[in-house]
Design a protein around this motif. Structure first.
Motif, short mmCIF file in Angstrom:
data_model
loop_
_atom_site.label_atom_id
_atom_site.label_comp_id
_atom_site.label_asym_id
_atom_site.label_seq_id
_atom_site.Cartn_x
_atom_site.Cartn_y
_atom_site.Cartn_z
N LYS A 27 -14.73 28.73 -15.17
CA LYS A 27 -13.60 28.97 -14.31
C LYS A 27 -12.70 27.80 -14.36
O LYS A 27 -11.47 28.21 -14.39
N ILE A 28 -13.13 26.75 -14.54
CA ILE A 28 -12.06 25.44 -14.84
C ILE A 28 -11.12 25.85 -16.22
O ILE A 28 -10.02 25.82 -16.22
N GLU A 29 -11.80 26.39 -17.14
CA GLU A 29 -11.23 26.60 -18.38
C GLU A 29 -10.24 27.48 -17.95
O GLU A 29 -9.10 27.43 -18.45
N LYS A 30 -10.45 28.43 -17.12
CA LYS A 30 -9.45 29.62 -17.07
C LYS A 30 -8.28 29.34 -16.28
O LYS A 30 -7.29 29.53 -16.31
N ALA A 31 -8.89 28.75 -15.05
CA ALA A 31 -7.83 28.47 -13.90
C ALA A 31 -7.13 27.11 -13.94
O ALA A 31 -6.19 27.03 -13.18
N ASP A 32 -7.94 26.03 -14.35
CA ASP A 32 -7.37 24.80 -14.13
C ASP A 32 -5.94 24.64 -15.08
O ASP A 32 -5.26 23.45 -14.74
N LYS A 33 -5.79 25.36 -16.06
CA LYS A 33 -4.70 25.05 -16.63
C LYS A 33 -3.45 25.29 -15.75
O LYS A 33 -2.46 24.48 -15.96
N SER A 34 -3.43 26.14 -14.92
CA SER A 34 -2.48 26.16 -13.95
C SER A 34 -2.63 25.37 -12.37
O SER A 34 -1.42 25.14 -12.03
N ILE A 35 -3.79 24.94 -11.94
CA ILE A 35 -3.72 24.18 -10.96
C ILE A 35 -3.67 22.67 -11.30
O ILE A 35 -3.27 21.85 -10.66
N ASN A 36 -4.28 22.16 -12.60
CA ASN A 36 -4.32 20.88 -12.91
C ASN A 36 -5.13 19.85 -12.16
O ASN A 36 -4.84 18.93 -11.90
N SER A 37 -6.22 20.36 -11.59
CA SER A 37 -6.95 19.70 -10.67
C SER A 37 -7.90 18.62 -11.31
O SER A 37 -8.20 17.73 -10.74
N TYR A 38 -8.41 18.92 -12.49
CA TYR A 38 -8.94 17.91 -13.38
C TYR A 38 -8.04 16.97 -14.22
O TYR A 38 -7.28 17.73 -15.04
N ILE A 39 -8.33 15.78 -14.43
CA ILE A 39 -7.94 14.92 -15.59
C ILE A 39 -8.88 14.92 -16.60
O ILE A 39 -8.42 15.07 -17.70
N THR A 40 -10.20 14.74 -16.38
CA THR A 40 -11.08 15.03 -17.43
C THR A 40 -12.16 15.94 -17.05
O THR A 40 -12.61 16.08 -15.90
#
Lengths: 478, 92, 472
Positions: A27-40
């Motif tokens: 889910k991180i792989e899919k969604a975090d490109k748009s949210i940018n909630s993770y630095i690492t």
């Protein structure tokens, strides 16, 4: 999904810790490109954690946190994993030690999915000042998440972790929780060890929890609270059992409504939502009491002077010599560290350092810093009086809901004033929780806060939980 | 009143370097920010300043040493290390 | 002299704790670069200071040793400045609420020097400079070594007062176990603030701060130099600049340190990571009770109660171990004068020659006390006692055993000696005749003959009495 439910599924082997971790990583792989909630994102490390957790589960020696995938704000030191504070200054800093909270959770074989984005050095309420780019609100990607724990709040709201660790110096857990439609708990000052939390303002900082519900925040707080010999300001007064009052009858509880928190500057939709929450409690048999915090008008100024003064001192160690960004410019020591700090820090951090040194410098100290600490004493004593009349306070978390990116985060004065409803809690060292109590006309979540007596997180959590049970919550449409 | 001289002075105390343009912008920002902060200046000075609750002498850490950290872990994040020491341009 | 110097002191003393003041690294001198360092004392982000109880205790002791008021409440502050030997870019110190204030020490001439305050703080690291490469290298081993700073009022008016004060402070800190006070190693560092004013004036001049003074002698020379330098400036109509000057022991002069680009503004504020410290009256009483007798009290005891000369008393107290040894010995044998004599002359000589410390001694104070008693009781002769002490010093054997093994026990049997004397006289009839004819010199020869015949244990007094009797 509630942490209790996840625990149950893991224990009954309806899902393995590795499968659960993989689901979140996907889910991180899919969604975090748009949210940018993770630095690492610690994909490898998380899977390793999960494998070990599963072994423990299989051996029947799992505890509350074994195999639960969480995110950790990037100002909490994690051994051998980059801890950046969302700053260029620390973009490649790798701590050789774990924060106490991490040490505790690792012992239980929790799974760390990664380190979350934030305002640089936790200074800000938008999560747009990060060197690694701003965070976007899962409810509306054109809006801010609030901050500074915006990555933590977004990672929970977006379903990119089961729960999150954040930090709260002036509202940094509660306000982004409010903007992102999740629950954020700031514990009493001293309830959770600050060892390993990269300091912003030492007398105000506290590690907190962001999760899907009040119950989950209590569940995770059970794993991180407690006296720590490594932190001289940590307290022996915490007793744990943070979810133990959940489900108990709350009728008869006196809830204070401080009038100063509902005056000018409060968005009308927010006001109405919080007041209807008050009515809800009244219907359940709680007694609403009108109380007053007359010094609220001084709170923002006092907070910014104290927190910036401490920050100016705390951030002096970042000179590029021992760790962090070292400039290639500068022929002498003075020039080298000035250039390193110039290159390493963003504008908001620089403003806070300048403000802090203004408050402390010769000729200004008495009028600014010293008076701010007098106001601090005053606010604490006003809260003490208030808590003689009631067990809890109900307030809005922020004057508005999440605004559009670019709308106000570049106006420092506007940003500072928006902290009005959260900062007194840090000034007085109290526990407080923010949860969603409505949605505005744009569908953005509205947050309300419950503020408790020192070390009375239990009551705060159970009263908040009672509201959440009957509240019709909308998930972020990702 | 806030002015660029004060900004320069604070920049020196803060060990921050600004271009002239940045300095002007900072002076502007600080002027607005200090205007809010001025709120505290009139506060009743007879009120006590805040202090942490004191701890008892007997609760302090006992005087006993433990092992230090390996030197390479202490210097691992530094960009310029020589003789296991942190290198800076020569100071007098 | 046309000018009167006005002097105040700031003395930094390293505390004899086991661990550093805010972390658990070992507090020890030296070591290879950055080997006694941890995340705390190297200022890694996210770390917090942890105050060492032992440092508070020793600071309180320093206060008791200097007649200070030791406070129930003391608190820490941050002193902010950038320098490569200070990894956090602030020093944790006590600014508003120091642990001790208002002390005093009486110096030579009977004058009271007031101590303004004693506070706890952390030391900074060390820089090694490489001129060739133009770099400085920071070693943090000394970061967080616990210090006290003792600040006096500007009460000194002469070099002698300053030197006496520094000597007394060093001795008291050593006695109290607070600091080993080795100026040459830097475990006690004295900074001198000095100004001059015309004799008779009451208005202080502008002061200079002198640093790098690592012996009493250096302090004296630096002050003399500075008085002359400032006087010359004033005589020529100039004004003295307030500045820090570094003393150079090779040249015997002081040079201004390159002035910082701006005036210091340390922006002190309360340290938010360390709660203030409460010392209860009971804690205070317990710490006070653990204080050993201070040197000035001992001095009074030696001179007034024991009747020792002032000079001897001063010599004994100047070394605490030596003085402790003396006290233990006189507890067993209260022959104050004789024990003082043998310690100051014989024992001191052996210690000096062998470069040993009192703690290296192989025998106990009780052994020494017994030896002195053996001598005063005429069990051994005075000369034999000296020989026995040397053997004790080398071997650690008991004095009586040494006396027996080496035949030092004096034979006090008059009848046995009587026979020996008679025998010697009969064998030396000529000498006896000569003596009786007025040649008194031969008495010594005859003494020697009897001693040789009687052996080492011979009691010289007994022999002398018998000889005198028989030669009549």
């Amino acid at each position: 999904m509630a942490l209790k439910k996840l625990r149950d599924m893991l224990d009954k082997k309806e899902i393995s810790a590795v499968e659960l971790t993989e689901q979140y990583l996907d889910k991180i792989e899919k969604a975090d490109k748009s949210i940018n909630s993770y630095i690492t994102v610690c994909a490898e490390g998380a899977l390793e954690d999960a494998k070990k957790a599963q072994e423990k589960i299989d051996a029947g020696s799992a505890n509350a946190f074994t195999g639960i995938p969480i995110s950790v704000k990037d100002n909490i030191c994690t051994m051998n994993v980059k801890t950046t504070c969302a700053s260029k200054m620390l973009e490649d800093f790798v701590p050789p030690y774990d924060a106490t909270v991490m040490e505790k959770l690792k012992k239980s074989n929790i799974v760390m999915l990664g380190k979350t984005n934030m305002d640089e050095f936790a200074m800000g309420g938008s999560s747009q000042t990060s060197y690694f780019g701003g965070v976007k609100n899962p409810y509306d990607l054109s809006r801010v998440t609030g901050g500074s724990s915006g990555g933590a709040a977004a990672s929970v709201a977006g379903g990119l972790c089961a729960a999150a660790l954040g930090s709260d110096t002036g509202g940094s857990v509660r306000q982004p929780a409010s903007f992102c439609g999740v629950t954020g708990l700031k514990p009493t000052y001293g309830a959770v060890s600050r060892w390993g939390l990269i300091a912003f303002a030492s007398s105000l900082d506290q590690i907190g929890v962001i999760a899907k519900s009040a119950e989950d925040t209590g569940y995770l707080l059970n794993g991180i609270y407690g006296y720590d010999a490594n932190d001289a300001t940590s307290s022996k007064k915490s007793e744990g059992g943070y979810t133990s009052l959940i489900g108990s009858d709350i009728s008869g509880i006196k809830i204070g409504v401080p009038k100063e928190f509902f005056g000018d500057g409060l968005n009308d939709e927010v006001k109405q939502a919080v007041l209807s929450a008050a009515e809800y409690y009244k219907k359940l048999g709680c007694e609403l009491v009108e109380v007053s915090l007359p010094s609220l008008e001084y709170a923002v100024s006092a907070y910014y002077l104290i927190s910036s003064a401490e920050a100016a001192s705390n951030l002096s160690r970042f000179d590029g010599i021992k760790y962090g960004t070292r400039s290639g410019l500068g022929d002498d020591y003075n020039d080298l560290i000035k250039n390193s700090r110039r290159e390493g820090f963003g504008n908001e951090v620089k403003r806070r350092i300048m403000l802090g040194n203004y408050a402390l410098c010769s000729g200004y100290y008495d009028a600014y810093y010293k008076n701010a600490t007098r106001i601090r004493t005053q606010i604490r004593s006003e809260y003490k009086e208030i808590f003689e009349k009631c067990s809890l306070l109900l307030t809005p978390t922020a004057p508005t809901t999440a605004y559009k990116i670019g709308e106000q985060e570049n106006d420092p004065v506007k940003m500072y004033l928006a902290d009005i409803y959260t900062v007194t809690v840090n000034i007085a060292g109290l526990p407080a929780i923010s949860t969603t109590c409505g949605y505005d006309k744009n569908g953005m979540p509205i947050g309300m806060s419950l503020i408790g007596k020192p070390f009375d997180e239990k009551t705060v959590i159970s009263v908040c939980d009672r509201f959440e049970r009957d509240f019709d919550k909308r998930e972020a449409a990702l | 009143m806030f002015n660029s001289e004060l900004t320069k002075h604070l920049a020196e105390l803060s060990k921050l370097e600004f271009t002239d343009e940045e300095l002007d912008k900072m002076t502007e920002d600080m002027t607005d920010i200090i205007a809010i902060m001025d709120k505290v200046c009139g506060f009743d000075t007879s009120k006590p300043a805040y202090a942490l609750d004191a701890v008892d002498y007997n609760d302090l850490r006992a005087d006993a040493h433990t092992n230090s950290y390996p030197t390479d872990k202490i210097t691992a994040n530094a960009k310029n290390v020589k003789n296991n020491s942190f290198v800076v341009p020569k100071v007098v | 002299m046309r000018y009167q110097p006005v002097i105040g002191l700031e003395i930094h003393a390293e505390l004899l704790t086991d661990s550093k003041v805010f972390c658990t690294c070992q507090n020890e001198f030296g070591g290879s670069e950055n080997t006694r360092v941890c995340p705390r004392c190297s200022g890694l982000p996210g770390t917090l200071p942890l105050l060492n109880q032992g440092a508070v205790r020793l600071a309180a002791k320093a206060g008791f040793a200097t007649d200070c008021v030791v406070h129930n409440y003391s608190a820490f502050d941050r002193k902010n400045y950038f320098y490569p030997d200070l990894p956090k870019a602030y020093q944790i110190t006590q600014f508003e609420h120091p642990i001790c204030t208002d002390g005093h020490i009486t110096v030579t001439g009977g004058k009271d020097i007031r101590i303004n305050r004693i506070h706890i703080e952390e030391d900074a690291g060390k820089l090694v400079h490489d001129d060739y490469e133009g770099i400085s290298m920071a070693d943090y081993n000394r970061c967080g070594v616990p210090l006290i700073e003792i600040v006096t009022e500007p009460d000194f008016r002469s070099v002698e007062e300053v030197q006496d004060f520094v000597e007394q402070i060093a001795l008291r800190l050593k006695y109290a176990g607070v600091c080993d006070a080795r100026m040459e190693q830097g475990s006690m560092r004295v900074d001198v603030n000095i100004s001059i004013m015309p004799v008779g004036s009451t208005e202080f001049g502008t002061r200079a701060e002198l640093k790098n003074l690592n012996s009493l002698k250096a302090i004296g020379r630096a002050i003399e130099y500075e008085i002359n330098r400032q006087a010359e400036i004033l005589d020529n109509g100039g004004t003295v600049v307030q500045e820090t000057r570094r003393y150079n022991d090779n040249h015997g002069d002081t040079k201004a340190l390159r002035s910082k680009e701006e005036a210091h503004d340390y922006r002190y504020f309360p340290e938010p990571d360390i709660p203030p410290v409460l010392l209860s009256d009971a804690d205070m009483a317990e710490i006070k009770a653990s204080m050993p007798e201070m040197p000035q009290t001992r001095f009074a005891r030696y001179t007034k109660e024991y009747g020792l000369p002032e000079e001897d008393s001063r010599l004994i107290i100047s070394n605490k171990e030596f003085s402790d040894f003396y006290d233990e010995a006189v507890k067993v044998n209260p022959d104050y004068k004789q024990i003082s004599n043998i310690m100051l002359v014989e024992l001191m000589r052996h210690l000096n020659e062998s470069e040993k410390a009192v703690s290296d001694l192989l025998f106990s104070p009780a052994d020494l006390a017994e030896l002195v008693k053996m001598s005063t009781d005429s069990v051994v002769s005075r000369n034999a006692a000296k020989d026995i002490l040397k053997i004790m010093f080398d071997s650690g054997k008991k004095p009586m055993d040494i006396a027996k093994e080496n035949g030092f026990i004096m034979d006090n049997d008059a009848s046995g000696m009587d026979d020996i004397v008679s025998k010697v006289l009969s064998e030396n009839a000529d000498s006896m005749e000569s003596y009786r004819n007025g040649n008194e010199k031969v008495f010594g020869f005859l003494m020697g003959q009897v001693v040789r015949a009687a052996g080492k244990g011979a009691n010289p007094k007994l022999i002398k009495d018998l000889l005198t009797e028989k030669l009549k």
